[in-house]
Scaffold this motif. Structure first.
Motif, PDB file in Angstrom:
ATOM      1  N   ILE B 270       0.851  -1.201   0.000  1.00  0.00           N
ATOM      2  CA  ILE B 270       0.000   0.000   0.000  1.00  0.00           C
ATOM      3  C   ILE B 270       0.888   1.253   0.000  1.00  0.00           C
ATOM      4  N   VAL B 273       2.426   1.644  -3.459  1.00  0.00           N
ATOM      5  CA  VAL B 273       1.436   2.106  -4.446  1.00  0.00           C
ATOM      6  C   VAL B 273       1.180   3.608  -4.259  1.00  0.00           C
ATOM      7  N   ASN B 274       1.022   4.015  -2.997  1.00  0.00           N
ATOM      8  CA  ASN B 274       0.787   5.435  -2.735  1.00  0.00           C
ATOM      9  C   ASN B 274       1.993   6.285  -3.141  1.00  0.00           C
ATOM     10  N   GLN B 276       3.962   5.547  -5.577  1.00  0.00           N
ATOM     11  CA  GLN B 276       3.917   5.600  -7.043  1.00  0.00           C
ATOM     12  C   GLN B 276       2.981   6.725  -7.499  1.00  0.00           C
ATOM     13  N   ILE B 277       1.788   6.766  -6.881  1.00  0.00           N
ATOM     14  CA  ILE B 277       0.807   7.796  -7.249  1.00  0.00           C
ATOM     15  C   ILE B 277       1.356   9.182  -6.897  1.00  0.00           C
ATOM     16  N   LEU B 280       3.565  10.792  -9.474  1.00  0.00           N
ATOM     17  CA  LEU B 280       3.065  11.130 -10.816  1.00  0.00           C
ATOM     18  C   LEU B 280       2.842  12.634 -10.996  1.00  0.00           C
ATOM     19  N   LEU B 281       2.214  13.296  -9.999  1.00  0.00           N
ATOM     20  CA  LEU B 281       1.942  14.740 -10.134  1.00  0.00           C
ATOM     21  C   LEU B 281       3.227  15.543 -10.286  1.00  0.00           C
ATOM     22  N   ARG B 283       5.819  14.562 -11.633  1.00  0.00           N
ATOM     23  CA  ARG B 283       6.312  14.310 -12.993  1.00  0.00           C
ATOM     24  C   ARG B 283       5.594  15.201 -14.004  1.00  0.00           C
TER      25      ARG B 283
END
Lengths: 68, 369
Positions: B270, B273-274, B276-277, B280-281, B283
């Motif tokens: 978890i 995954v968090n 990873q998310i 993204l922003l 990036r």
């Protein structure tokens, strides 16, 4: 296949593919926001799945003290 | 009544006496357990084992078959035998051995080392035989005692770390004489299932060397090595090493460690995954910033080009202006020349213009050069 029917492994693989897209040459700003929203939803589903899934433990009734 | 004395005591034939004697023995001692030291150990015809079990006060002959031998035994080793006492047809008293196991730390260690060397030479422990376990198994088989603390630890850690796994548990004894065969039967049971589990987990918590000796049983070690299902074995504590551990595809130091190896930690996933998310922003913002910088560079380049072009035009105009300046009659006059107007002949009046003056003058003479 709807997102609800996918296994955690499939969802994780899909999330990894989206994250990979952000690092790839295919990245473009027009699609990025949509991809981000999909990734965020997948992450939430993975977390919910992981927290809600329970192991199914089944003690076999057969006795093993003698040859079958 | 030829075979009966006057006092009514029976007179046996030899065979009858042996039979009656054995019946009496069987009634009095259906099974005896004896601890002693092995002497004169030998194998006849590759099938029959003869040895003496002795202590300071005595010695008794023993017989068994090689198939009953679960662990290596040699002279001088302290053992516990489970046997049936018997008088043979030749009148020799003997113990027919049902089970034999090393007793005491020294004998257990010696037996362990002999069997380890033998199985190692056969390649049972070689790294090439080891198979990988699935990263996230969906169906696993567990062989353990469901009453043991090690099993409870395993299930707790498993449930804490992951969910959605189908766990089939075979409840067996994990110590004592019956343990190896029960575990072998459970291994065979799972290996004969129509749908094979993805991993076979064999676990037992800590205990004395004698408690854990079941996991040094040769047929059990061979059954683990021969399992069609990849095996994960966690027996005892971290410092304990059993031959079952060595034969397994993956060795866990404890039952809890077996659960840690078997499934990933959902909390770590978890978090990953968090993360990873969360990455993204930045990036997207980084991409926008890179584009903005590229645009700024382009604008600067365009501005420079325009400025250069303007400079070139200005320089051109200046050049033309210089040329024009050179052609300006006033510039010529300023260099000391004069402009003459009027008819050039003796007596005529002409106008002479310098840079500063305009003169009216009379022509006095005209000479051709």
């Amino acid at each position: 296949m709807s997102s609800q029917n996918k296994t955690i492994s499939e969802k994780t693989a899909e999330l990894n593919a989206i994250v990979g897209w952000f690092d790839s040459e295919d990245f473009n700003l027009e699609l990025a926001l949509d991809k981000y929203k999909i990734a965020e939803a997948l992450a939430q589903e993975i977390e919910q799945d992981l927290l809600s899934l329970k192991n199914e433990i089944n003690v076999i009734k057969q006795k093993f003290d003698k040859e079958k | 009544m030829e075979n009966q004395k006057q006092n009514s005591q029976p007179i046996f034939s030899v065979s009858d006496f042996i039979a009656v004697f054995n019946q009496t023995l069987e009634y009095a001692y259906p099974n005896v357990e004896i601890e002693g030291e092995v002497a004169s150990f030998k194998v006849n015809q590759g099938k029959f084992i003869f040895f003496d079990i002795k202590d300071k006060g005595g010695s008794v002959g023993c017989f068994m078959t090689v198939w009953q031998l679960r662990q290596p035994i040699e002279d001088g080793m302290k053992v516990v035998i489970s046997a049936v006492p018997k008088l043979t047809q030749w009148g020799k008293f003997s113990l027919t051995v049902k089970t034999i196991r090393p007793s005491g730390e020294g004998a257990l260690k010696k037996s362990f080392e002999i069997l380890k060397a033998k199985l190692d030479a056969e390649g049972l422990f070689s790294a090439e035989r080891k198979r990988l376990l699935p990263r996230i198994p969906e169906h696993v088989a567990v062989i353990s005692s469901t009453q043991a603390a090690g099993y409870a630890d395993f299930i707790k850690i498993l449930n804490d770390r992951w969910g959605g796994v189908k766990v089939d548990v075979a409840h067996v004894q994990v110590q004592g004489e019956a343990a190896p065969d029960q575990i072998i039967n459970a291994i065979n049971y799972f290996n004969q299932c129509e749908v094979l589990p993805e991993v076979l987990v064999i676990i037992r918590g800590g205990g004395s060397a004698d408690d854990l000796s079941a996991f040094n049983d040769e047929p059990l070690v061979r059954a683990i090595a021969g399992s069609r299902i990849p095996t994960l074995v966690g027996v005892g504590h971290e410092v304990d090493e059993s031959l079952a551990d060595l034969a397994a595809d993956v060795r866990a130091s404890t039952p809890s460690n077996a659960a840690q190896i078997l499934v990933p930690d959902k909390n770590e996933i978890i978090r990953a995954v968090n993360n990873q998310i969360g990455s993204l922003l930045p990036r997207i913002l980084q991409f926008i910033d890179q584009k903005r910088q590229l645009i700024m560079v382009s604008i600067e380049l365009i501005a420079n080009n325009i400025n250069e072009s303007i400079d070139e035009k200005i320089w051109g105009i200046k050049t033309i202006r210089n040329v024009l300046d050179q052609l300006n009659p006033m510039v010529v006059l300023s260099r000391g020349y004069a402009l003459i107007r009027g008819e050039i002949k003796v007596g005529s009046t002409i106008e002479v213009e310098t840079s500063k003056l305009i003169l009216k003058t009379e022509v006095k003479d005209v000479v051709t050069k």
